[in-house]
Write a protein that holds these residues in place. Structure first.
Motif, PDB file in Angstrom:
ATOM      1  N   CYS A  31       0.848  -1.201   0.000  1.00 49.45           N
ATOM      2  CA  CYS A  31       0.000   0.000   0.000  1.00 49.45           C
ATOM      3  C   CYS A  31       0.878   1.243   0.000  1.00 49.45           C
ATOM      4  N   ILE A  32       0.617   2.116  -0.977  1.00 48.84           N
ATOM      5  CA  ILE A  32       1.325   3.404  -1.022  1.00 48.84           C
ATOM      6  C   ILE A  32       0.438   4.447  -0.364  1.00 48.84           C
ATOM      7  N   VAL A  33       0.978   5.118   0.650  1.00 55.92           N
ATOM      8  CA  VAL A  33       0.243   6.209   1.274  1.00 55.92           C
ATOM      9  C   VAL A  33       1.090   7.479   1.163  1.00 55.92           C
ATOM     10  N   GLY A  34       0.452   8.599   1.457  1.00 54.70           N
ATOM     11  CA  GLY A  34       1.181   9.869   1.387  1.00 54.70           C
ATOM     12  C   GLY A  34       0.205  10.992   1.128  1.00 54.70           C
ATOM     13  N   PRO A  35       0.627  12.223   1.368  1.00 51.94           N
ATOM     14  CA  PRO A  35      -0.288  13.354   1.218  1.00 51.94           C
ATOM     15  C   PRO A  35      -0.746  13.560  -0.226  1.00 51.94           C
ATOM     16  N   ASN A  36      -1.773  14.370  -0.391  1.00 56.05           N
ATOM     17  CA  ASN A  36      -2.245  14.723  -1.734  1.00 56.05           C
ATOM     18  C   ASN A  36      -1.097  15.277  -2.563  1.00 56.05           C
ATOM     19  N   GLY A  37      -1.030  14.820  -3.809  1.00 55.69           N
ATOM     20  CA  GLY A  37      -0.016  15.350  -4.708  1.00 55.69           C
ATOM     21  C   GLY A  37       1.345  14.723  -4.536  1.00 55.69           C
ATOM     22  N   ALA A  38       1.462  13.708  -3.684  1.00 57.59           N
ATOM     23  CA  ALA A  38       2.769  13.078  -3.444  1.00 57.59           C
ATOM     24  C   ALA A  38       3.271  12.313  -4.668  1.00 57.59           C
ATOM     25  N   GLY A  39       2.348  11.949  -5.562  1.00 62.02           N
ATOM     26  CA  GLY A  39       2.743  11.207  -6.762  1.00 62.02           C
ATOM     27  C   GLY A  39       2.300   9.754  -6.751  1.00 62.02           C
ATOM     28  N   LYS A  40       1.406   9.406  -5.838  1.00 55.38           N
ATOM     29  CA  LYS A  40       0.994   7.998  -5.684  1.00 55.38           C
ATOM     30  C   LYS A  40       0.317   7.470  -6.955  1.00 55.38           C
ATOM     31  N   SER A  41      -0.683   8.223  -7.437  1.00 56.56           N
ATOM     32  CA  SER A  41      -1.390   7.766  -8.646  1.00 56.56           C
ATOM     33  C   SER A  41      -0.454   7.777  -9.851  1.00 56.56           C
ATOM     34  N   THR A  42       0.485   8.702  -9.847  1.00 57.47           N
ATOM     35  CA  THR A  42       1.439   8.776 -10.955  1.00 57.47           C
ATOM     36  C   THR A  42       2.291   7.504 -11.010  1.00 57.47           C
ATOM     37  N   VAL A  43       2.635   6.964  -9.850  1.00 60.12           N
ATOM     38  CA  VAL A  43       3.381   5.695  -9.824  1.00 60.12           C
ATOM     39  C   VAL A  43       2.567   4.602 -10.522  1.00 60.12           C
ATOM     40  N   LEU A  44       1.273   4.539 -10.227  1.00 59.63           N
ATOM     41  CA  LEU A  44       0.437   3.513 -10.866  1.00 59.63           C
ATOM     42  C   LEU A  44       0.369   3.734 -12.378  1.00 59.63           C
ATOM     43  N   ARG A  45       0.266   4.993 -12.799  1.00 57.85           N
ATOM     44  CA  ARG A  45       0.207   5.282 -14.241  1.00 57.85           C
ATOM     45  C   ARG A  45       1.485   4.851 -14.952  1.00 57.85           C
ATOM     46  N   VAL A  46       2.619   5.040 -14.287  1.00 60.28           N
ATOM     47  CA  VAL A  46       3.894   4.619 -14.882  1.00 60.28           C
ATOM     48  C   VAL A  46       3.932   3.090 -15.003  1.00 60.28           C
ATOM     49  N   ILE A  47       3.463   2.404 -13.962  1.00 64.95           N
ATOM     50  CA  ILE A  47       3.507   0.936 -13.982  1.00 64.95           C
ATOM     51  C   ILE A  47       2.595   0.395 -15.077  1.00 64.95           C
ATOM     52  N   SER A  48       1.400   0.995 -15.214  1.00 64.28           N
ATOM     53  CA  SER A  48       0.468   0.457 -16.216  1.00 64.28           C
ATOM     54  C   SER A  48       0.781   0.945 -17.627  1.00 64.28           C
ATOM     55  N   GLY A  49       1.773   1.793 -17.762  1.00 66.36           N
ATOM     56  CA  GLY A  49       2.207   2.221 -19.095  1.00 66.36           C
ATOM     57  C   GLY A  49       1.440   3.414 -19.636  1.00 66.36           C
ATOM     58  N   LEU A  50       0.555   3.990 -18.816  1.00 68.93           N
ATOM     59  CA  LEU A  50      -0.220   5.148 -19.281  1.00 68.93           C
ATOM     60  C   LEU A  50       0.657   6.396 -19.321  1.00 68.93           C
ATOM     61  N   LEU A  51       1.706   6.390 -18.513  1.00 70.44           N
ATOM     62  CA  LEU A  51       2.651   7.513 -18.511  1.00 70.44           C
ATOM     63  C   LEU A  51       4.059   6.936 -18.622  1.00 70.44           C
ATOM     64  N   ARG A  52       4.810   7.440 -19.595  1.00 71.89           N
ATOM     65  CA  ARG A  52       6.192   6.969 -19.769  1.00 71.89           C
ATOM     66  C   ARG A  52       7.100   7.555 -18.701  1.00 71.89           C
ATOM     67  N   CYS A  53       8.022   6.739 -18.184  1.00 70.58           N
ATOM     68  CA  CYS A  53       8.992   7.374 -17.290  1.00 70.58           C
ATOM     69  C   CYS A  53      10.075   8.045 -18.126  1.00 70.58           C
ATOM     70  N   ARG A  54      10.619   9.115 -17.589  1.00 71.46           N
ATOM     71  CA  ARG A  54      11.641   9.882 -18.330  1.00 71.46           C
ATOM     72  C   ARG A  54      13.021   9.260 -18.144  1.00 71.46           C
ATOM     73  N   THR A  55      13.268   8.806 -16.941  1.00 67.25           N
ATOM     74  CA  THR A  55      14.486   8.016 -16.697  1.00 67.25           C
ATOM     75  C   THR A  55      14.112   6.896 -15.744  1.00 67.25           C
ATOM     76  N   GLY A  56      15.009   5.946 -15.606  1.00 65.49           N
ATOM     77  CA  GLY A  56      14.752   4.826 -14.713  1.00 65.49           C
ATOM     78  C   GLY A  56      14.069   3.674 -15.445  1.00 65.49           C
ATOM     79  N   THR A  57      13.815   2.591 -14.710  1.00 61.92           N
ATOM     80  CA  THR A  57      13.238   1.398 -15.337  1.00 61.92           C
ATOM     81  C   THR A  57      12.091   0.823 -14.501  1.00 61.92           C
ATOM     82  N   VAL A  58      11.209   0.129 -15.206  1.00 56.48           N
ATOM     83  CA  VAL A  58      10.148  -0.645 -14.564  1.00 56.48           C
ATOM     84  C   VAL A  58      10.282  -2.070 -15.086  1.00 56.48           C
ATOM     85  N   GLU A  59      10.335  -3.024 -14.167  1.00 62.38           N
ATOM     86  CA  GLU A  59      10.495  -4.418 -14.567  1.00 62.38           C
ATOM     87  C   GLU A  59       9.394  -5.243 -13.929  1.00 62.38           C
ATOM     88  N   MET A  60       8.751  -6.052 -14.768  1.00 63.62           N
ATOM     89  CA  MET A  60       7.654  -6.893 -14.273  1.00 63.62           C
ATOM     90  C   MET A  60       8.020  -8.345 -14.565  1.00 63.62           C
TER      91      MET A  60
END
Ligand SMILES: Nc1ncnc2c1ncn2[C@@H]1O[C@H](COP(=O)(O)OP(=O)(O)OP(=O)(O)O)[C@@H](O)[C@H]1O
Length: 242
Positions: A31-60
């Motif tokens: 479970c990812i928790v954190g204040p509003n705007g912390a980037g939690k939903s953005t992490v999910l978007r990166v994992i599901s491929g809806l948002l490309r990461c600019r650097t770094g990697t995602v491995e499944m």
């Protein structure tokens, strides 16, 4: 199973995620928790491929996914229950659930057996199969949204704020479903504003702030961490779920 390494991502000029490392083992609920705007939903978007990461990697499960389009990430077994209402209100519950099996639509036997298994597991799908999804309560809709994601027998289920807008009774039903899915072996990553509920459901916790991971550990370690009170909860540490 899932590893994010030094991920940066954003929507416009700046980066929302600023070097995020995250790891989920098979069979866990993180479970990812954190204040509003912390980037939690953005992490999910990166994992599901809806948002490309600019650097770094995602491995499944050993496959790099950060360069793949969302449909290929889905085909690898990553499905997401979105934050906002995602059902087609004029379509029946059955039709909505079957839509989740679009990628396997040509394999009618598999489609039917998956649907039958889901009906057994999530009674509302059987009870309200012929009713328009728009007639369901918020909690029932959330269950059907989860049911739809199960049609692809996901390796990793992403849930964005499963508690959002639910009354306590519906919340208990959705929480019980998440727990039963985990007991059946589904790996999950969820984002939750409701810290008590989220960490109560999870095996592991991640605290984000300002696009970075501030704390990780078992759910109990994160919940009881001395920094939690000042970092996130305005001075009072969360108490264990009732
Ligand atoms: N589609 C978008 N376009 C531009 N900026 C966005 C978009 N989505 C999110 N943001 C911005 O990115 C930042 C992080 O948003 P994100 O939704 O990941 O946060 P969050 O931790 O999930 O918080 P919340 O619970 O408020 O959704 C916020 O500043 C938000 O305004």
């Amino acid at each position: 199973m899932l590893t994010l390494s030094d991920v940066t991502a954003g929507y416009g000029g700046g980066n929302v995620l600023q070097g995020v490392d995250l790891h989920c083992e098979a069979g866990t609920v993180t479970c990812i928790v954190g204040p509003n705007g912390a980037g939690k939903s953005t992490v999910l978007r990166v994992i599901s491929g809806l948002l490309r990461c600019r650097t770094g990697t995602v491995e499944m499960a050993g496959t790099r996914t950060d360069n793949l389009p969302p449909e290929q990430v889905l085909a690898l077994g990553v499905t997401q229950v979105p934050q906002s209402q995602a059902l087609f209100p004029g379509m029946t519950v059955r039709e909505n659930v079957l839509l989740g099996g679009y990628l396997i639509r040509r394999n009618r036997k598999l489609l039917a057996s998956r649907y039958d298994a889901i009906r057994e597991r999530i009674p509302i799908v059987a009870e309200r199969a012929g009713d328009p999804a728009g007639n369901l309560s918020g909690g029932q809709r959330r269950m059907v949204e989860i049911a739809r994601c199960l049609m692809l027998d996901p390796k990793l289920l992403l849930l964005d704020e499963p508690s959002l807008g639910l009354d306590p009774r519906s919340l208990a039903g959705v929480a019980a479903l998440i727990q039963s899915l985990n007991q059946a072996g589904t790996t999950m990553l969820l984002v939750e504003q409701n810290v008590r509920l989220g960490l109560g459901l999870a095996t592991h916790g991640v605290v984000m702030e300002g696009g970075k991971v501030r704390l990780t550990g078992t759910a109990a370690e994160v919940r009881d961490h001395p920094e939690m009170a000042s970092l996130y909860l305005g001075g009072s540490a969360p108490t264990p779920a009732n």
